[in-house]
Design a protein around this motif. Sequence first.
Motif, PDB file in Angstrom:
ATOM      1  N   THR A   1       0.833  -1.199   0.000  1.00 47.09           N
ATOM      2  CA  THR A   1       0.000   0.000   0.000  1.00 47.09           C
ATOM      3  C   THR A   1       0.870   1.252   0.000  1.00 47.09           C
ATOM      4  OG1 THR A   1      -0.164  -0.158   2.412  1.00 47.09           O
ATOM      5  CG2 THR A   1      -1.964  -1.081   1.103  1.00 47.09           C
ATOM      6  N   ARG A   2       0.274   2.336  -0.446  1.00 45.08           N
ATOM      7  CA  ARG A   2       0.985   3.601  -0.553  1.00 45.08           C
ATOM      8  C   ARG A   2       1.469   4.087   0.815  1.00 45.08           C
ATOM      9  NH1 ARG A   2      -1.844   8.389  -3.154  1.00 45.08           N
ATOM     10  NH2 ARG A   2      -3.243   8.015  -1.396  1.00 45.08           N
ATOM     11  N   GLY A   3       2.445   4.965   0.770  1.00 42.90           N
ATOM     12  CA  GLY A   3       2.976   5.610   1.955  1.00 42.90           C
ATOM     13  C   GLY A   3       3.971   6.658   1.513  1.00 42.90           C
ATOM     14  N   THR A   4       4.768   7.168   2.434  1.00 41.36           N
ATOM     15  CA  THR A   4       5.828   8.080   2.056  1.00 41.36           C
ATOM     16  C   THR A   4       6.845   7.314   1.208  1.00 41.36           C
ATOM     17  OG1 THR A   4       7.218   7.579   3.958  1.00 41.36           O
ATOM     18  CG2 THR A   4       5.531   9.309   4.239  1.00 41.36           C
ATOM     19  N   PRO A   5       7.669   8.013   0.421  1.00 38.60           N
ATOM     20  CA  PRO A   5       8.689   7.292  -0.352  1.00 38.60           C
ATOM     21  C   PRO A   5       9.558   6.399   0.514  1.00 38.60           C
ATOM     22  CG  PRO A   5       8.513   9.538  -1.144  1.00 38.60           C
ATOM     23  CD  PRO A   5       7.643   9.454   0.081  1.00 38.60           C
ATOM     24  N   GLU A   6       9.887   6.864   1.694  1.00 41.66           N
ATOM     25  CA  GLU A   6      10.726   6.068   2.595  1.00 41.66           C
ATOM     26  C   GLU A   6      10.003   4.801   3.044  1.00 41.66           C
ATOM     27  OE1 GLU A   6      11.977  10.124   2.281  1.00 41.66           O
ATOM     28  OE2 GLU A   6      10.049   9.306   2.970  1.00 41.66           O
ATOM     29  N   GLU A   7       8.702   4.927   3.305  1.00 45.11           N
ATOM     30  CA  GLU A   7       7.931   3.755   3.711  1.00 45.11           C
ATOM     31  C   GLU A   7       7.799   2.758   2.559  1.00 45.11           C
ATOM     32  OE1 GLU A   7       4.969   5.851   7.025  1.00 45.11           O
ATOM     33  OE2 GLU A   7       4.395   5.773   4.901  1.00 45.11           O
TER      34      GLU A   7
ATOM     35  N   VAL B   1       9.951   2.366   0.086  1.00 43.24           N
ATOM     36  CA  VAL B   1      11.263   1.746  -0.075  1.00 43.24           C
ATOM     37  C   VAL B   1      11.443   0.632   0.953  1.00 43.24           C
ATOM     38  CG1 VAL B   1      13.751   2.118   0.211  1.00 43.24           C
ATOM     39  CG2 VAL B   1      12.388   3.717  -1.164  1.00 43.24           C
ATOM     40  N   ALA B   2      11.086   0.904   2.206  1.00 48.42           N
ATOM     41  CA  ALA B   2      11.248  -0.097   3.264  1.00 48.42           C
ATOM     42  C   ALA B   2      10.394  -1.336   2.989  1.00 48.42           C
ATOM     43  CB  ALA B   2      10.878   0.508   4.617  1.00 48.42           C
ATOM     44  N   LYS B   3       9.155  -1.136   2.533  1.00 46.69           N
ATOM     45  CA  LYS B   3       8.271  -2.264   2.247  1.00 46.69           C
ATOM     46  C   LYS B   3       8.782  -3.099   1.069  1.00 46.69           C
ATOM     47  CE  LYS B   3       4.017  -0.046   3.911  1.00 46.69           C
ATOM     48  NZ  LYS B   3       2.700   0.518   3.513  1.00 46.69           N
ATOM     49  N   VAL B   4       9.297  -2.413   0.052  1.00 47.74           N
ATOM     50  CA  VAL B   4       9.802  -3.150  -1.107  1.00 47.74           C
ATOM     51  C   VAL B   4      11.024  -3.970  -0.727  1.00 47.74           C
ATOM     52  CG1 VAL B   4      10.831  -2.935  -3.393  1.00 47.74           C
ATOM     53  CG2 VAL B   4       8.900  -1.495  -2.769  1.00 47.74           C
ATOM     54  N   LEU B   5      11.948  -3.375   0.014  1.00 43.67           N
ATOM     55  CA  LEU B   5      13.167  -4.087   0.401  1.00 43.67           C
ATOM     56  C   LEU B   5      12.882  -5.226   1.367  1.00 43.67           C
ATOM     57  CD1 LEU B   5      15.716  -1.142   0.771  1.00 43.67           C
ATOM     58  CD2 LEU B   5      15.476  -2.761  -1.111  1.00 43.67           C
ATOM     59  N   GLU B   6      11.807  -5.081   2.138  1.00 42.38           N
ATOM     60  CA  GLU B   6      11.418  -6.176   3.026  1.00 42.38           C
ATOM     61  C   GLU B   6      11.008  -7.394   2.215  1.00 42.38           C
ATOM     62  OE1 GLU B   6       8.071  -7.155   6.479  1.00 42.38           O
ATOM     63  OE2 GLU B   6       8.256  -5.141   5.639  1.00 42.38           O
ATOM     64  N   GLY B   7      10.313  -7.157   1.105  1.00 44.08           N
ATOM     65  CA  GLY B   7       9.867  -8.268   0.268  1.00 44.08           C
ATOM     66  C   GLY B   7      10.891  -8.696  -0.761  1.00 44.08           C
ATOM     67  N   ASP B   8      11.808  -7.778  -1.151  1.00 44.76           N
ATOM     68  CA  ASP B   8      12.829  -8.050  -2.172  1.00 44.76           C
ATOM     69  C   ASP B   8      14.188  -7.550  -1.687  1.00 44.76           C
ATOM     70  OD1 ASP B   8      11.592  -9.012  -4.946  1.00 44.76           O
ATOM     71  OD2 ASP B   8      10.172  -7.627  -4.008  1.00 44.76           O
ATOM     72  N   PRO B   9      14.802  -8.236  -0.724  1.00 45.45           N
ATOM     73  CA  PRO B   9      16.073  -7.747  -0.173  1.00 45.45           C
ATOM     74  C   PRO B   9      17.180  -7.641  -1.223  1.00 45.45           C
ATOM     75  CG  PRO B   9      15.609 -10.007   0.534  1.00 45.45           C
ATOM     76  CD  PRO B   9      14.365  -9.496  -0.093  1.00 45.45           C
ATOM     77  N   ASP B  10      17.062  -8.361  -2.337  1.00 45.32           N
ATOM     78  CA  ASP B  10      18.060  -8.253  -3.401  1.00 45.32           C
ATOM     79  C   ASP B  10      17.784  -7.092  -4.346  1.00 45.32           C
ATOM     80  OD1 ASP B  10      19.428 -10.480  -2.479  1.00 45.32           O
ATOM     81  OD2 ASP B  10      18.225 -11.865  -3.683  1.00 45.32           O
TER      82      ASP B  10
ATOM     83  N   ASP C   1       7.682   4.328 -12.769  1.00 45.31           N
ATOM     84  CA  ASP C   1       7.264   5.315 -11.773  1.00 45.31           C
ATOM     85  C   ASP C   1       5.966   6.009 -12.177  1.00 45.31           C
ATOM     86  OD1 ASP C   1       7.315   6.854  -9.491  1.00 45.31           O
ATOM     87  OD2 ASP C   1       8.736   8.328 -10.290  1.00 45.31           O
ATOM     88  N   GLY C   2       4.881   5.260 -12.133  1.00 50.67           N
ATOM     89  CA  GLY C   2       3.597   5.811 -12.511  1.00 50.67           C
ATOM     90  C   GLY C   2       3.101   6.896 -11.582  1.00 50.67           C
ATOM     91  N   ALA C   3       3.545   6.898 -10.327  1.00 46.71           N
ATOM     92  CA  ALA C   3       3.105   7.899  -9.355  1.00 46.71           C
ATOM     93  C   ALA C   3       3.995   9.132  -9.341  1.00 46.71           C
ATOM     94  CB  ALA C   3       3.056   7.281  -7.960  1.00 46.71           C
ATOM     95  N   LEU C   4       5.006   9.171 -10.203  1.00 45.60           N
ATOM     96  CA  LEU C   4       5.906  10.332 -10.309  1.00 45.60           C
ATOM     97  C   LEU C   4       6.601  10.643  -8.988  1.00 45.60           C
ATOM     98  CD1 LEU C   4       3.571  12.708 -12.395  1.00 45.60           C
ATOM     99  CD2 LEU C   4       4.956  10.783 -13.185  1.00 45.60           C
ATOM    100  N   VAL C   5       7.094   9.602  -8.330  1.00 45.88           N
ATOM    101  CA  VAL C   5       7.779   9.775  -7.045  1.00 45.88           C
ATOM    102  C   VAL C   5       9.183  10.328  -7.250  1.00 45.88           C
ATOM    103  CG1 VAL C   5       8.594   8.625  -4.958  1.00 45.88           C
ATOM    104  CG2 VAL C   5       6.435   7.921  -6.023  1.00 45.88           C
ATOM    105  N   GLY C   6       9.915   9.776  -8.210  1.00 48.30           N
ATOM    106  CA  GLY C   6      11.242  10.290  -8.516  1.00 48.30           C
ATOM    107  C   GLY C   6      12.357   9.586  -7.789  1.00 48.30           C
ATOM    108  N   GLU C   7      13.444  10.341  -7.552  1.00 50.04           N
ATOM    109  CA  GLU C   7      14.706   9.755  -7.114  1.00 50.04           C
ATOM    110  C   GLU C   7      14.657   9.114  -5.738  1.00 50.04           C
ATOM    111  OE1 GLU C   7      17.546  12.842  -7.255  1.00 50.04           O
ATOM    112  OE2 GLU C   7      16.725  13.985  -5.598  1.00 50.04           O
ATOM    113  N   ALA C   8      13.644   9.414  -4.926  1.00 46.46           N
ATOM    114  CA  ALA C   8      13.540   8.810  -3.598  1.00 46.46           C
ATOM    115  C   ALA C   8      13.385   7.296  -3.672  1.00 46.46           C
ATOM    116  CB  ALA C   8      12.366   9.410  -2.827  1.00 46.46           C
ATOM    117  N   LEU C   9      13.037   6.769  -4.845  1.00 44.92           N
ATOM    118  CA  LEU C   9      12.864   5.326  -5.006  1.00 44.92           C
ATOM    119  C   LEU C   9      14.146   4.599  -5.373  1.00 44.92           C
ATOM    120  CD1 LEU C   9       9.539   5.290  -7.063  1.00 44.92           C
ATOM    121  CD2 LEU C   9       9.798   4.719  -4.639  1.00 44.92           C
ATOM    122  N   LEU C  10      15.198   5.326  -5.717  1.00 46.85           N
ATOM    123  CA  LEU C  10      16.420   4.688  -6.213  1.00 46.85           C
ATOM    124  C   LEU C  10      17.000   3.622  -5.292  1.00 46.85           C
ATOM    125  CD1 LEU C  10      18.324   7.652  -7.921  1.00 46.85           C
ATOM    126  CD2 LEU C  10      16.990   5.838  -9.004  1.00 46.85           C
TER     127      LEU C  10
END
Length: 313
Positions: A197-203, A205-214, A221-230
């Motif tokens: 689910t959506r959250g701040t860019p930092e949240e 990132v944390a959720k994605v890395l929890e599910g995909d540590p590699d 970037d359909g939501a136009l978040v930008g570099e915070a996702l790198l």
Amino acid sequence: MRVVEVTAYGGPEVLRMARRPEPEAGDVPGRVRVRLKAAGVNQADLRIRAGHYADAVGALTPPFVLGTDFAGKLLDPVPGLEPGARVAGFVPWYTELTGEGTYAEIVRVAPEWLAPVPDDVEFTVAASLPLASATAQQGLDRLTLPPGATLLVTGASAVVGRLAVQYASAAGLRVVAVVHEGDESELRVLGADHVITRGTPEEVVAKVLEGDPDRVHAIFDGALVGEALLPVLRDDGVFLALAPDRVPVPERDIRVETVRAQPDVVRLKESLQKVADRELTTRVADVMPLEEAAEAHRRAEAGHRPGRIILMI
């Protein structure tokens, strides 16, 4: 004919109803007329109206008419289509830079932009698809990912992201979708392998890395978040930016791609037929009369609900 003009750069209040002469058959060589039934409100429309892209549009200044997506009835014959045919497409507004958009009763278009609309697809639905479908497909083309690669799609509850999830899944990619709360089950049905689910860019990132540590191979970037996702990208990953003001600075050998979709009538015809066959879904958030274009922009900017707002004409 009635149009909605951008009278100056600014907020939604700068959108005003106006009247312009109705185009006549053959008045612009190589163009045909379509009487619109519906037009889509896109995020790019909001940015253009606000003046964010003033430099990019060069000498074009207000007043002008916004709008890319359209669905309606053909007024002039073209090869393979007779007057009265139900058609949809999108005007490549940035490429044309004529200031003639689809917030109007009649538009002049190139025949090669037109796809027939199946009888059982409503005009409102058809108008939500052309630009979003082209952006999703041509964006995925730019990523050049092999089957099995992991793709993060932000804005997956909205039209472009929703289509990207479906096309990516069909291409054999593993899709991680960032969605509005309540859309989790639907996006899984549409092809997402993992949903957050959506959250701040930092949240996020944390959720994605929890599910995909590699880390993931690519970001759409359909939501136009930008570099915070790198941080979620692998060192040799690829980032697809959909807006010129949301392009990150490359790092760690990450490849950054952009896309400005161009009409592709073959793919659009296929997508419209898949919608008719219920093999592809889009999302219409609101349907409003042309006169309420300013309110449509307010709702879109406020994130009223995910999906395309459609102006009925």
